[in-house]
Design an enzyme around this catalytic site. Structure first.
Site, PDB file in Angstrom:
ATOM      1  N   ASP A 161      -2.838   2.465  -5.978  1.00 45.49           N
ATOM      2  CA  ASP A 161      -1.837   2.475  -4.899  1.00 45.49           C
ATOM      3  C   ASP A 161      -1.777   1.203  -4.069  1.00 45.49           C
ATOM      4  O   ASP A 161      -1.149   1.196  -3.022  1.00 45.49           O
ATOM      5  CB  ASP A 161      -2.089   3.672  -3.982  1.00 45.49           C
ATOM      6  CG  ASP A 161      -3.426   3.573  -3.259  1.00 45.49           C
ATOM      7  OD1 ASP A 161      -4.311   2.857  -3.748  1.00 45.49           O
ATOM      8  OD2 ASP A 161      -3.571   4.217  -2.210  1.00 45.49           O
ATOM      9  N   GLU A 162      -2.398   0.151  -4.525  1.00 42.13           N
ATOM     10  CA  GLU A 162      -2.456  -1.054  -3.709  1.00 42.13           C
ATOM     11  C   GLU A 162      -2.409  -2.304  -4.554  1.00 42.13           C
ATOM     12  O   GLU A 162      -2.985  -2.336  -5.641  1.00 42.13           O
ATOM     13  CB  GLU A 162      -3.813  -1.108  -2.991  1.00 42.13           C
ATOM     14  CG  GLU A 162      -3.789  -0.808  -1.535  1.00 42.13           C
ATOM     15  CD  GLU A 162      -5.158  -1.026  -0.953  1.00 42.13           C
ATOM     16  OE1 GLU A 162      -5.595  -2.182  -0.879  1.00 42.13           O
ATOM     17  OE2 GLU A 162      -5.798  -0.024  -0.611  1.00 42.13           O
ATOM     18  N   ASP A 209       0.867  -1.181   0.000  1.00 47.48           N
ATOM     19  CA  ASP A 209       0.000   0.000   0.000  1.00 47.48           C
ATOM     20  C   ASP A 209       0.903   1.230   0.000  1.00 47.48           C
ATOM     21  O   ASP A 209       1.680   1.429   0.928  1.00 47.48           O
ATOM     22  CB  ASP A 209      -0.829  -0.057   1.295  1.00 47.48           C
ATOM     23  CG  ASP A 209      -2.010   0.881   1.259  1.00 47.48           C
ATOM     24  OD1 ASP A 209      -1.993   1.821   0.453  1.00 47.48           O
ATOM     25  OD2 ASP A 209      -2.943   0.673   2.061  1.00 47.48           O
TER      26      ASP A 209
END
Length: 437
Positions: free
Chosen positions: A105-106, A11
């Site tokens: 973002d993950e 993350d």
DNA sequence: TCTGGGGTCCTAGGACCC
DNA sequence: TCTGGGGTCCTAGGACCC
């Protein structure tokens, strides 16, 4: 369940805000808020400096401003975010073929197929530390928080435990002890509504959830959710890391700073959105059968209306016409704050691929446009036929501004199907009699 | 002037078919 | 002349996620 902590969740910390701080040194160390800056904007990401003032994702920008007036408020630069994201995802894919991005973002990474000597805790820990360092390198200094566990659920919980810029490994066998004292909202899928239902039943922690029978859980939150919670409360999660998932829908929506009341304007905005949706469909080689509009009224009640075509479309005109027809059914007299258009029921083939020997047939079915002798007759109630010099076409459906035609050729009684906006110039001669409505 | 945008999944009811 | 289920598709809404 796995016996090693081989699922990794990564993350990127305060992603959008961190990219802004990376690219603009004057923002470093200062509160940064990325999100909508209009009157009805919300926060997408707040830097850790802004979080100190209580600014959170999904908070209205208005409130964020009142909490932290001296923050820099920025609209997103999605191109930069996509670029940074791509660099990270590329790095992850170089490490394992099984990378499942959840958003820009993950991502999950399955280490079972990574090149590692073994999957012992010490090995995966060292590996993850090195990976975090490499993320910093390929992104020009962005930090990531990483979690490792025996399942997606545990890896995700783990990555949250030491933020920002942290690493947590949950050793096999310790999952249940880790979860038990935690609030039920650590479980993915337990949001405000479910949390409140559980609270009313006296259930606050995972340990309490674990003591509830499957029947009781199903009664409380429904079948699918009940089964899910029952297993996740016991850290039972065998969901695989799946690299590529096919899109199921494409949509565009917009919230307007002041409520809309003019129908003409709404139709125009819907048409523009329909164009964006259709363009994205075409860009990805997709087409879909169901067109849905979304309308949020002044009082935030949200309505949707949908209509399903006989065959998939990626046409701006068709989507726009359908959207307009759907809007016509709604009472928007109180004002509208949001409009949206989506297409679902996606097929990744273009519709011609449905039929064998497509190329030939396509050649035989040129533009319907300039057919001189078009006529239309009704064979039976609800069964209209158009005759053309090219053969016959059945009118599959007409209404809501769209007419769908199935062509018939000598070789293929059930030939290609197409949908046209009813004012498509190519189709003008085919129009069914005007609908009384 | 509380409450974004792009998604996924689930539920429930009705139509329709066998 | 009265009462079926099961399955699938469609629609509308809601919860949730990042």
């Amino acid at each position: 369940m796995r016996t090693s902590s081989s699922v990794l969740h990564l993350d990127l910390d305060a992603f959008f805000a961190s990219v802004e701080q990376r690219d603009k040194p004057s923002l470093r160390g200062k509160p940064v808020v990325v999100g909508g800056v209009g009157g009805r904007g919300v926060v997408a990401t707040a830097s850790y400096e802004a979080r100190k003032y209580g600014v959170r994702s999904a908070m209205s920008t208005r409130e964020a401003r009142s909490r932290c007036p001296h923050a820099a408020f920025l609209t997103g630069r999605f191109h930069a975010y996509r670029e940074a994201s791509l660099a990270v995802m590329t790095l992850l894919r170089s490490v394992s073929p099984l990378v499942e991005p959840l958003s820009l973002d993950e991502a999950f990474v399955d280490l079972a197929l990574a090149e590692l000597p073994d999957l012992e805790v010490e090995t995966v820990t060292a590996f993850a530390e090195e990976l975090r360092q490499r993320v910093r390198e390929v992104t020009g200094g962005l930090t990531a928080s990483v979690g490792l566990g025996t399942s997606k659920f545990i890896a995700k919980v783990a990555s949250d435990l030491d933020k920002p810029d942290g690493l947590t490994v949950v050793p096999p066998g310790t999952e249940v002890a880790l979860l038990r004292p935690m609030h039920v909202t650590v479980i993915p899928g337990v949001g405000p509504a479910t949390s409140e239902r559980l609270r009313r039943a006296g259930i606050h922690t995972v340990a309490e959830l674990e003591s509830v029978s499957l029947e009781e859980l199903v009664r409380l939150v429904g079948n699918a959710h009940g089964h899910g919670l029952f297993h996740l409360a016991r850290a039972e999660d065998d969901r695989a890391v799946v690299p590529e998932r096919e899109a199921k829908s494409v949509s565009v929506e917009g919230t307007y700073d002041t409520d809309l009341s003019d129908r003409r304007l709404m139709e125009g905005l819907l048409a523009r959105q329909a164009g964006e949706v259709a363009e994205r469909l075409r860009k990805h080689g997709l087409s879909g059968r169901t067109v849905t509009i979304k309308v949020r009224l002044h009082d935030f009640t949200t309505l949707s209306r949908s209509s399903t075509l006989a065959s998939p479309t990626d046409s701006t005109a068709v989507v726009a016409r359908l959207a307009r027809g759907l809007l016509a059914d709604l009472d928007t007299s109180g004002g509208v704050r949001l409009l949206g258009v989506g297409v679902s029921g996606l097929a990744d083939w273009i519709q011609e691929d449905l039929f064998g020997e497509t190329a030939d047939q396509d050649d035989e079915l040129p533009e319907v446009v300039d057919l001189p002798s078009v006529r239309r007759q009704t064979w039976a109630p609800g069964m209209d036929v158009v005759h053309t010099t090219m053969g016959r076409g059945w009118v599959w459906g007409a209404g809501r501004g769209v007419v769908t035609v199935r062509f018939e050729t000598a070789e293929t009684p059930a030939g290609p199907v197409r949908s046209y906006a009813d004012d498509d110039p190519h189709l003008s001669a085919w129009l069914p009699p005007a609908d009384p409505e």
